[in-house]
Structures are given as C-alpha cells and as structure tokens.
Scaffold this motif. Structure first.
Motif, short mmCIF file in Angstrom:
data_model
loop_
_atom_site.label_atom_id
_atom_site.label_comp_id
_atom_site.label_asym_id
_atom_site.label_seq_id
_atom_site.Cartn_x
_atom_site.Cartn_y
_atom_site.Cartn_z
N MET A 1 0.79 -1.38 0.23
CA MET A 1 0.30 -0.02 0.47
C MET A 1 0.95 1.52 0.34
O MET A 1 1.56 0.97 0.92
N ASP A 2 0.66 2.14 -0.94
CA ASP A 2 1.60 2.66 -1.02
C ASP A 2 0.42 4.47 -0.38
O ASP A 2 -0.56 4.45 0.07
N ASN A 3 0.98 5.91 -0.26
CA ASN A 3 0.63 6.80 0.80
C ASN A 3 -0.58 7.22 0.09
O ASN A 3 -1.87 7.99 0.22
N THR A 4 -1.40 6.97 -1.88
CA THR A 4 -2.06 7.12 -2.39
C THR A 4 -3.17 6.34 -1.87
O THR A 4 -4.48 6.60 -2.09
N ASP A 5 -3.28 5.57 -1.87
CA ASP A 5 -4.09 4.66 -0.81
C ASP A 5 -4.58 4.75 0.48
O ASP A 5 -5.27 4.98 0.83
N ARG A 6 -3.94 5.44 0.98
CA ARG A 6 -4.61 6.47 2.01
C ARG A 6 -4.41 7.35 2.38
O ARG A 6 -5.45 8.18 3.88
N ALA A 7 -4.90 8.15 1.06
CA ALA A 7 -4.58 9.54 1.01
C ALA A 7 -6.45 9.84 1.20
O ALA A 7 -6.78 8.91 0.79
N GLY A 20 -15.57 17.56 -8.90
CA GLY A 20 -13.80 17.37 -9.19
C GLY A 20 -13.48 16.86 -7.31
O GLY A 20 -13.85 17.15 -6.23
N LEU A 21 -12.26 16.12 -7.56
CA LEU A 21 -11.62 15.36 -6.05
C LEU A 21 -10.68 16.60 -6.53
O LEU A 21 -9.51 16.63 -7.00
N PHE A 22 -10.07 16.88 -4.83
CA PHE A 22 -8.97 17.42 -4.33
C PHE A 22 -8.65 17.56 -3.47
O PHE A 22 -9.24 16.41 -2.40
N PRO A 23 -7.37 17.03 -2.92
CA PRO A 23 -6.57 16.61 -1.33
C PRO A 23 -7.56 17.07 -0.54
O PRO A 23 -7.38 18.25 -0.75
N ALA A 24 -8.39 16.75 0.75
CA ALA A 24 -8.47 17.26 1.27
C ALA A 24 -7.97 17.28 2.52
O ALA A 24 -8.82 19.01 3.51
N ASP A 25 -6.87 17.72 2.53
CA ASP A 25 -5.79 18.56 3.61
C ASP A 25 -5.07 19.50 3.09
O ASP A 25 -4.25 20.80 3.24
N LYS A 26 -6.10 20.18 2.20
CA LYS A 26 -5.27 21.68 1.25
C LYS A 26 -7.17 22.87 1.12
O LYS A 26 -7.77 21.90 1.50
N PRO A 27 -6.32 23.65 1.18
CA PRO A 27 -7.94 24.78 1.36
C PRO A 27 -8.52 24.62 0.11
O PRO A 27 -7.73 24.19 -1.14
N VAL A 28 -9.49 25.16 -0.37
CA VAL A 28 -11.22 24.52 -1.29
C VAL A 28 -10.71 26.19 -2.45
O VAL A 28 -10.17 26.74 -1.62
#
Length: 60
Positions: A1-7, A20-28
């Motif tokens: 399992m790499d980091n993208t699996d846990r993102a 769209g999908l966006f990293p949850a830990d980044k500002p919208v």
C-alpha cells in the motif's frame, strides 16, 4: 500500500456545477466549494457517480 491508498480526498463542486476531487488537507481553491464528502479516492469517485448528472446531449 502506498501513500495514495491512504490519502483522503474531498469532493468539490465548481461554480459551474462541475465535480472534482481535491486533497482534503489542502485549502479549497477559488471558484469551488465542498460537497460535504471526504474519503478515499475510490469512495469519492463513487459519490460523484451517484450525485452528478451528465447534462451533455447524447450524440448519435
């Protein structure tokens, strides 16, 4: 399992109604708002599949 699996991803909706999908830990980013759903990439894609209506005409 790499980091993208846990993102964790967030589902966003643009001012034009696009999803769209966006990293949850980044500002919208500007012009987007949250859809209120976060999860794995797979879960977010499934959310979009059930909530987005494709308004493009069917071409024959």
């Amino acid at each position: 399992m790499d980091n993208t699996d846990r993102a964790r991803w967030a589902v966003l909706i643009s001012s034009a109604g696009q999803y769209g999908l966006f990293p949850a830990d980044k500002p919208v980013p500007g012009g987007w708002r949250t859809a209120g759903f976060e999860g794995t990439e797979e879960a977010c894609v499934a959310y979009v599949d059930t909530h987005w209506t494709d308004m493009r005409p069917i071409l024959h």
